[in-house]
Design a protein around this motif. Sequence first.
Motif, short mmCIF file in Angstrom:
data_model
loop_
_atom_site.label_atom_id
_atom_site.label_comp_id
_atom_site.label_asym_id
_atom_site.label_seq_id
_atom_site.Cartn_x
_atom_site.Cartn_y
_atom_site.Cartn_z
N SER A 204 17.59 44.81 83.77
CA SER A 204 16.64 44.26 84.73
C SER A 204 15.27 44.94 84.62
O SER A 204 15.19 46.16 84.46
CB SER A 204 17.17 44.41 86.15
OG SER A 204 18.37 43.68 86.31
N SER A 205 14.21 44.16 84.74
CA SER A 205 12.85 44.70 84.59
C SER A 205 12.41 45.51 85.81
O SER A 205 11.71 46.51 85.68
CB SER A 205 11.86 43.56 84.36
OG SER A 205 11.90 42.63 85.44
N THR A 206 12.85 45.09 87.01
CA THR A 206 12.47 45.78 88.24
C THR A 206 13.71 45.94 89.11
O THR A 206 14.47 44.99 89.31
CB THR A 206 11.40 44.99 89.02
OG1 THR A 206 10.26 44.81 88.19
CG2 THR A 206 11.00 45.73 90.29
N ILE A 207 13.90 47.15 89.63
CA ILE A 207 15.06 47.41 90.48
C ILE A 207 14.62 48.09 91.77
O ILE A 207 13.93 49.12 91.73
CB ILE A 207 16.11 48.27 89.74
CG1 ILE A 207 16.67 47.50 88.54
CG2 ILE A 207 17.23 48.69 90.69
CD1 ILE A 207 17.69 48.25 87.73
N VAL A 208 15.03 47.51 92.89
CA VAL A 208 14.80 48.08 94.20
C VAL A 208 16.17 48.54 94.70
O VAL A 208 17.13 47.76 94.73
CB VAL A 208 14.20 47.06 95.18
CG1 VAL A 208 13.94 47.71 96.54
CG2 VAL A 208 12.92 46.46 94.62
N LYS A 224 11.17 49.34 86.09
CA LYS A 224 10.30 49.73 87.18
C LYS A 224 11.21 49.92 88.39
O LYS A 224 11.96 49.01 88.76
CB LYS A 224 9.27 48.63 87.47
CG LYS A 224 8.38 48.89 88.67
CD LYS A 224 7.39 47.74 88.87
CE LYS A 224 6.48 48.01 90.06
NZ LYS A 224 5.48 46.92 90.25
N VAL A 225 11.17 51.10 89.00
CA VAL A 225 12.13 51.43 90.06
C VAL A 225 11.41 51.74 91.36
O VAL A 225 10.45 52.51 91.39
CB VAL A 225 13.01 52.64 89.66
CG1 VAL A 225 14.05 52.92 90.74
CG2 VAL A 225 13.69 52.39 88.32
N ILE A 226 11.91 51.14 92.44
CA ILE A 226 11.40 51.40 93.78
C ILE A 226 12.58 51.82 94.64
O ILE A 226 13.58 51.10 94.75
CB ILE A 226 10.72 50.15 94.38
CG1 ILE A 226 9.58 49.69 93.47
CG2 ILE A 226 10.19 50.46 95.79
CD1 ILE A 226 9.03 48.32 93.81
N TYR A 227 12.47 53.00 95.22
CA TYR A 227 13.56 53.53 96.04
C TYR A 227 13.29 53.23 97.50
O TYR A 227 12.26 53.59 98.06
CB TYR A 227 13.70 55.03 95.83
CG TYR A 227 14.79 55.67 96.66
CD1 TYR A 227 16.13 55.44 96.38
CD2 TYR A 227 14.47 56.49 97.75
CE1 TYR A 227 17.13 56.01 97.14
CE2 TYR A 227 15.47 57.07 98.52
CZ TYR A 227 16.80 56.83 98.21
OH TYR A 227 17.79 57.40 98.97
N LEU A 228 14.25 52.56 98.14
CA LEU A 228 14.16 52.21 99.55
C LEU A 228 14.81 53.34 100.35
O LEU A 228 16.03 53.50 100.37
CB LEU A 228 14.88 50.88 99.81
CG LEU A 228 14.54 50.13 101.09
CD1 LEU A 228 13.06 49.73 101.10
CD2 LEU A 228 15.41 48.88 101.22
#
Length: 284
Positions: A204-208, A224-228
């Motif tokens: 996957s290109s972007t993972i939240v 690209k990783v975004i941590y919630l």
Amino acid sequence: MLFYYANSGHKVGLERVRRGAALLNILESQGVETQLLVNDFRAGLAARDLGVKEYVTVETVQDIDAIADAGNSIIIDSPEDDHGRLVKYCADFKNVWRFEHDSSDRSVHGEILFKSDCLADDCVDSLIVDEIFFDQKIKEERVLFFLGDADYNKNILNNKTFFQEFDMELLLGSYFFVKYENDLEKLFTTLHEPEDYVYLVTKSSTIVTSSSQTAFEAKLSGAKVIYLNIDNETIYPVSLLEKHNIDIVNGFDIEALKMYLKQDYIKKENKIKLFDTQKITSAL
């Protein structure tokens, strides 16, 4: 024999199992005899998908010595209260390692700590990622959301207005309730089965995600990783995620996530290294 106890279940998920599988796979490749201990069969099945050949289920952290014999070595990856059992473990076993509960945690009975900021010889680095995530693959364009393997408090449904703002695909958790999917499919463009975890994290290109273990695996895979950062128990401190250039969204902040999703992804030097087992193998 080295035993790795990873706390698992429908309230805590599989983060510790994923970390344990990563370490045991490395040690197995080096000829070390190991055994994974988990709390339920679902965790064991997930571990097999991650390359662990065998597992044994035990009730709690207090039951490790029902399986491990005196003279063996153990690693404890659990936030559970051992109710004084650690004293006996340190007396009976050749080596006892355990993961720190937080940055203020200290060795109590001579056990060696896995620490997120280990800079000395008397501790071990706690950041462990399986080598399968070091092989970066061509990405498929998607924004994948993975809360974690458990959503006991139904965080997703309780924040449905947040998810309705985005076109994300959902990777289901292994412990999600059976009928939960019927409600979730209204909030996401696609639902993916837990068995597709490795494929989706690497492709996957972007993972939240609100799983810190998944955040590091995805980062290493080139996503690209975004941590919630929500009110849940995490196995790594947020400061360690920030150190590795992972964007942080505190709570279900719609505008913050929109901002990070719109930003162009600039790949930076990867600081995550394959775990060095020397401190462990030299003691066995």
